[in-house]
Scaffold this motif. Structure first.
Motif, PDB file in Angstrom:
ATOM      1  N   TYR A  66      30.338  17.957 -26.116  1.00  0.00           N
ATOM      2  CA  TYR A  66      31.477  17.713 -25.236  1.00  0.00           C
ATOM      3  C   TYR A  66      31.163  16.718 -24.127  1.00  0.00           C
ATOM      4  CZ  TYR A  66      34.260  21.254 -27.530  1.00  0.00           C
ATOM      5  OH  TYR A  66      34.976  21.973 -28.452  1.00  0.00           O
TER       6      TYR A  66
ATOM      7  N   SER B 212      33.759  24.052 -31.973  1.00  0.00           N
ATOM      8  CA  SER B 212      33.998  22.831 -31.200  1.00  0.00           C
ATOM      9  C   SER B 212      35.027  21.936 -31.872  1.00  0.00           C
ATOM     10  CB  SER B 212      32.692  22.041 -31.047  1.00  0.00           C
ATOM     11  OG  SER B 212      31.706  22.823 -30.446  1.00  0.00           O
TER      12      SER B 212
ATOM     13  N   ILE C  76      38.590  19.986 -24.869  1.00  0.00           N
ATOM     14  CA  ILE C  76      38.214  19.622 -23.501  1.00  0.00           C
ATOM     15  C   ILE C  76      39.225  18.710 -22.806  1.00  0.00           C
ATOM     16  CG2 ILE C  76      35.755  19.992 -23.821  1.00  0.00           C
ATOM     17  CD1 ILE C  76      35.607  16.827 -23.683  1.00  0.00           C
TER      18      ILE C  76
END
Length: 185
Positions: free
Chosen positions: A89, A144, A149
């Motif tokens: 990230y 993920s 994000i």
């Protein structure tokens, strides 16, 4: 409530996490007296609960699938087969924040409050907590996906914008960066 309807429990977990850390670091729990918590919780339930109840009635296995499988198991295990390394990230952010990436470390450094100045830099502290708590939350996750994000981009943009507003000479570097951008591309 709308965030919960859109993204699930994360819609309430992030605000509670960020505001909770903020109040903890400032040690300003008296601030909660100024908030309209009972009416806010009531409005939250009026908006978020009907859909969840209606779906549970129509599909009795919904609660387990939605809350346990989709929220907790997917976060804590690799069941979704979406594991990435812990720096994933951070790299996604650096690439996604381009061309402003060149300034983000300077911007963070300029607004980062020392422990003794945390009371006088409450706004900066809030945006830093917003950015880093969500980044850390998803870095720990075992599942993920790049869009996870997206919520860290607004505080990063605000921190960078404030940096530029207080550092007029930083725009010279920005002009050079934007000029070189087509060559880099």
């Amino acid at each position: 409530a709308l965030a919960v309807l859109t993204k699930g429990l994360i819609g309430i977990a992030f605000p509670v996490m960020i505001i909770g850390l903020y109040l903890l670091i400032l040690n300003d729990w008296r601030e909660l007296k100024n908030w309209y918590l009972p009416s806010s919780i009531l409005i939250f339930l009026i908006v978020a609960l009907p859909w969840h109840i209606a779906i549970q009635i129509k599909h009795p296995s919904f609660a387990y699938f939605y809350f346990i499988n989709q929220q907790f198991i997917r976060y804590a295990t690799n069941d979704a087969s979406r594991y990435e390394p812990c720096y994933f990230y951070s790299l996604v952010f650096l690439v996604g924040f381009f061309p402003w990436t060149a300034f983000i470390l300077q911007a963070f450094r300029r607004c980062w409050p020392r422990w003794k100045e945390r009371q006088s830099k409450k706004v900066e502290l809030f945006f830093l907590l917003w950015f880093f708590s969500i980044l850390l939350f998803f870095t720990i996750s075992q599942s993920s996906l790049i869009p996870y994000i997206l919520p860290i981009f607004p505080p990063a943009a605000i921190i960078t914008g404030v940096y530029f507003s207080k550092r007029p000479n930083a725009t010279t570097g920005l002009a050079i960066g934007v000029t070189l951008l087509p060559l880099i591309a």
